[in-house]
Design an enzyme around this catalytic site. Sequence first.
Site, PDB file in Angstrom:
ATOM      1  N   GLY A 116       0.829  -1.220   0.000  1.00  0.00           N
ATOM      2  CA  GLY A 116       0.000   0.000   0.000  1.00  0.00           C
ATOM      3  C   GLY A 116       0.853   1.254   0.000  1.00  0.00           C
ATOM      4  N   ASP A 131      -3.958 -14.098  -4.722  1.00  0.00           N
ATOM      5  CA  ASP A 131      -2.782 -14.813  -4.214  1.00  0.00           C
ATOM      6  C   ASP A 131      -1.578 -14.722  -5.145  1.00  0.00           C
ATOM      7  OD1 ASP A 131      -4.277 -15.479  -2.055  1.00  0.00           O
ATOM      8  OD2 ASP A 131      -4.436 -17.619  -2.507  1.00  0.00           O
ATOM      9  N   ASN A 150       0.848  -2.751   5.304  1.00  0.00           N
ATOM     10  CA  ASN A 150       0.175  -1.456   5.445  1.00  0.00           C
ATOM     11  C   ASN A 150      -1.042  -1.293   4.536  1.00  0.00           C
ATOM     12  OD1 ASN A 150       0.275   1.676   5.934  1.00  0.00           O
ATOM     13  ND2 ASN A 150       0.480   1.442   3.708  1.00  0.00           N
ATOM     14  N   TYR A 176     -13.417  -4.084  10.144  1.00  0.00           N
ATOM     15  CA  TYR A 176     -12.082  -3.480  10.240  1.00  0.00           C
ATOM     16  C   TYR A 176     -11.506  -3.661  11.652  1.00  0.00           C
ATOM     17  CZ  TYR A 176      -8.734   0.480   9.732  1.00  0.00           C
ATOM     18  OH  TYR A 176      -7.619   1.299   9.675  1.00  0.00           O
ATOM     19  N   ALA A 177     -12.340  -3.454  12.659  1.00  0.00           N
ATOM     20  CA  ALA A 177     -11.896  -3.597  14.052  1.00  0.00           C
ATOM     21  C   ALA A 177     -11.438  -5.027  14.323  1.00  0.00           C
ATOM     22  CB  ALA A 177     -13.024  -3.204  15.010  1.00  0.00           C
ATOM     23  N   ALA A 180     -10.409  -7.277  12.060  1.00  0.00           N
ATOM     24  CA  ALA A 180      -9.201  -7.581  11.285  1.00  0.00           C
ATOM     25  C   ALA A 180      -7.970  -6.910  11.895  1.00  0.00           C
ATOM     26  CB  ALA A 180      -9.390  -7.129   9.839  1.00  0.00           C
ATOM     27  N   LYS A 181      -8.117  -5.672  12.319  1.00  0.00           N
ATOM     28  CA  LYS A 181      -6.982  -4.943  12.880  1.00  0.00           C
ATOM     29  C   LYS A 181      -6.608  -5.479  14.264  1.00  0.00           C
ATOM     30  CE  LYS A 181      -5.777  -1.819   9.760  1.00  0.00           C
ATOM     31  NZ  LYS A 181      -4.584  -2.077   8.925  1.00  0.00           N
TER      32      LYS A 181
HETATM   33  N1  LIG Z   1      -5.358   7.168   8.037  1.00  0.00           N
HETATM   34  C1  LIG Z   1      -5.669   6.792   9.273  1.00  0.00           C
HETATM   35  O1  LIG Z   1      -6.181   7.562  10.094  1.00  0.00           O
HETATM   36  C2  LIG Z   1      -5.398   5.372   9.698  1.00  0.00           C
HETATM   37  C3  LIG Z   1      -5.663   5.039  11.042  1.00  0.00           C
HETATM   38  C4  LIG Z   1      -5.402   3.752  11.473  1.00  0.00           C
HETATM   39  C5  LIG Z   1      -4.884   2.812  10.605  1.00  0.00           C
HETATM   40  N2  LIG Z   1      -4.650   3.144   9.308  1.00  0.00           N
HETATM   41  C6  LIG Z   1      -4.113   2.111   8.424  1.00  0.00           C
HETATM   42  O2  LIG Z   1      -2.949   2.585   7.787  1.00  0.00           O
HETATM   43  C7  LIG Z   1      -2.804   1.895   6.551  1.00  0.00           C
HETATM   44  C8  LIG Z   1      -2.533   2.891   5.429  1.00  0.00           C
HETATM   45  O3  LIG Z   1      -3.689   3.688   5.248  1.00  0.00           O
HETATM   46  P1  LIG Z   1      -3.665   5.192   4.680  1.00  0.00           P
HETATM   47  O4  LIG Z   1      -4.402   6.004   5.653  1.00  0.00           O
HETATM   48  O5  LIG Z   1      -2.305   5.573   4.284  1.00  0.00           O
HETATM   49  O6  LIG Z   1      -4.631   5.019   3.426  1.00  0.00           O
HETATM   50  P2  LIG Z   1      -4.418   5.305   1.859  1.00  0.00           P
HETATM   51  O7  LIG Z   1      -5.714   5.010   1.223  1.00  0.00           O
HETATM   52  O8  LIG Z   1      -3.795   6.629   1.661  1.00  0.00           O
HETATM   53  O9  LIG Z   1      -3.340   4.207   1.437  1.00  0.00           O
HETATM   54  C9  LIG Z   1      -3.645   2.841   1.414  1.00  0.00           C
HETATM   55  C10 LIG Z   1      -2.906   2.188   0.274  1.00  0.00           C
HETATM   56  O10 LIG Z   1      -3.249   0.795   0.223  1.00  0.00           O
HETATM   57  C11 LIG Z   1      -3.442   0.447  -1.145  1.00  0.00           C
HETATM   58  N3  LIG Z   1      -4.327  -0.714  -1.260  1.00  0.00           N
HETATM   59  C12 LIG Z   1      -5.622  -0.796  -0.884  1.00  0.00           C
HETATM   60  N4  LIG Z   1      -6.124  -1.989  -1.193  1.00  0.00           N
HETATM   61  C13 LIG Z   1      -5.126  -2.701  -1.765  1.00  0.00           C
HETATM   62  C14 LIG Z   1      -5.027  -4.008  -2.305  1.00  0.00           C
HETATM   63  N5  LIG Z   1      -6.089  -4.825  -2.345  1.00  0.00           N
HETATM   64  N6  LIG Z   1      -3.843  -4.415  -2.799  1.00  0.00           N
HETATM   65  C15 LIG Z   1      -2.778  -3.588  -2.812  1.00  0.00           C
HETATM   66  N7  LIG Z   1      -2.816  -2.323  -2.319  1.00  0.00           N
HETATM   67  C16 LIG Z   1      -3.976  -1.884  -1.806  1.00  0.00           C
HETATM   68  C17 LIG Z   1      -4.063   1.683  -1.755  1.00  0.00           C
HETATM   69  O11 LIG Z   1      -3.947   1.680  -3.165  1.00  0.00           O
HETATM   70  C18 LIG Z   1      -3.264   2.785  -1.074  1.00  0.00           C
HETATM   71  O12 LIG Z   1      -2.089   3.090  -1.786  1.00  0.00           O
HETATM   72  C19 LIG Z   1      -4.067   1.055   6.352  1.00  0.00           C
HETATM   73  O13 LIG Z   1      -3.821  -0.284   6.753  1.00  0.00           O
HETATM   74  C20 LIG Z   1      -5.048   1.708   7.287  1.00  0.00           C
HETATM   75  O14 LIG Z   1      -6.049   0.835   7.704  1.00  0.00           O
HETATM   76  C21 LIG Z   1      -4.877   4.411   8.832  1.00  0.00           C
END
Ligand SMILES: NC(=O)c1ccc[n+]([C@@H]2O[C@H](COP(=O)([O-])OP(=O)(O)OC[C@H]3O[C@@H](n4cnc5c(N)ncnc54)[C@H](O)[C@@H]3O)[C@@H](O)[C@H]2O)c1
Length: 291
Positions: A31, A85, A109, A176-177, A179-180
């Site tokens: 990601g 996969d 991520n 989400y809760a 899974a996380k």
């Molecule tokens: N932003 C927040 O407040 C926050 C809070 C807690 C946790 N998170 C976690 O942080 C991580 C990053 O999130 P972010 O806020 O940077 O979001 P974002 O949307 O900016 O980035 C997420 C990235 O994951 C990629 N992605 C999504 N589905 C995918 C898939 N099936 N295969 C490959 N890539 C995929 C997207 O293309 C994107 O580049 C996530 O796991 C999110 O749950 C974010």
Amino acid sequence: MWNGSSVRDNVPSQVNYPKGLLAGQVAIITGSGQGIGAECARLFANEGARIVISNIDPVRGQQVADKINASGGMAVSVPGDLLKDENITNLVKAAAEFGHGKIHIIVNNAGFTWDAVIHKMTNKQWDTIVALHSTVPFKLIREAAPYFRVKDGEPRNIINISSTSGLHGNPGQLNYAMAKAGMAGLTKTIAKEWGPQFAVRANTIAFGHIETRLTASKAAGAFVEVDGEKIALGIPERQMQTVGDPSAFLDIPLRRPGSATEAAGAILAIASPLSSYITGQTISVTGGMNM
Ligand SMILES: NC(=O)c1ccc[n+]([C@@H]2O[C@H](COP(=O)([O-])OP(=O)(O)OC[C@H]3O[C@@H](n4cnc5c(N)ncnc54)[C@H](O)[C@@H]3O)[C@@H](O)[C@H]2O)c1
């Protein structure tokens, strides 16, 4: 026969030896086409790591890799939907080739949210989010196991990204809760299985409110597609808060959201040798929320 020159003497002078906290390490960051992952890629590259950009959007992934390469770092983009996969297999294969047989760091991520209250949540919502945030990290770690179960004296690190929703629950985010929350068990099991023999460190980082498209206004129009269905990202306009408004962010002692750079900084801190005795932990990066 030895001719008096050292190995160093034989190395061309233009070779740039990587410097920094992650010098010479190879990192897969899922990601990393935007948001926290892209910032993580940039910070890791600045510290001498070779970066494998994994992202569902090939254009964004390539842009991040190009920027890193243009500024003197080393990165390759390996795009693909991690819910398939074959893309996980391909990612690890490409990373090992890029790393000349070594992979040192995985940051799990990639993700998005697909919210609904419990009684309205569909199987598709549940299955997709649990698969992306729990099963994908497991499959990636399993696929990369041969590169972590090694004894070459070099550091190995797995960092799993979680959320305050996983630690404390959040209305509308049951999938989400769940899974996380699983990240903590996954992390601790890796730390216990691969720590003793292979010195692999594994940690979870749980973010609170970080400014990315996931926490921007839904009105901004960001979306992801699941089997042709458009899933809107972001939070409803009526729930948006403004920095500086005294009634906003009252649940955060620092009274503001974090930036993607601050979030990525925490990932770098845990990946770096400065954290060499930290493993099996869940570190909250929240501006103090939920203390
Ligand atoms: N932003 C927040 O407040 C926050 C809070 C807690 C946790 N998170 C976690 O942080 C991580 C990053 O999130 P972010 O806020 O940077 O979001 P974002 O949307 O900016 O980035 C997420 C990235 O994951 C990629 N992605 C999504 N589905 C995918 C898939 N099936 N295969 C490959 N890539 C995929 C997207 O293309 C994107 O580049 C996530 O796991 C999110 O749950 C974010």
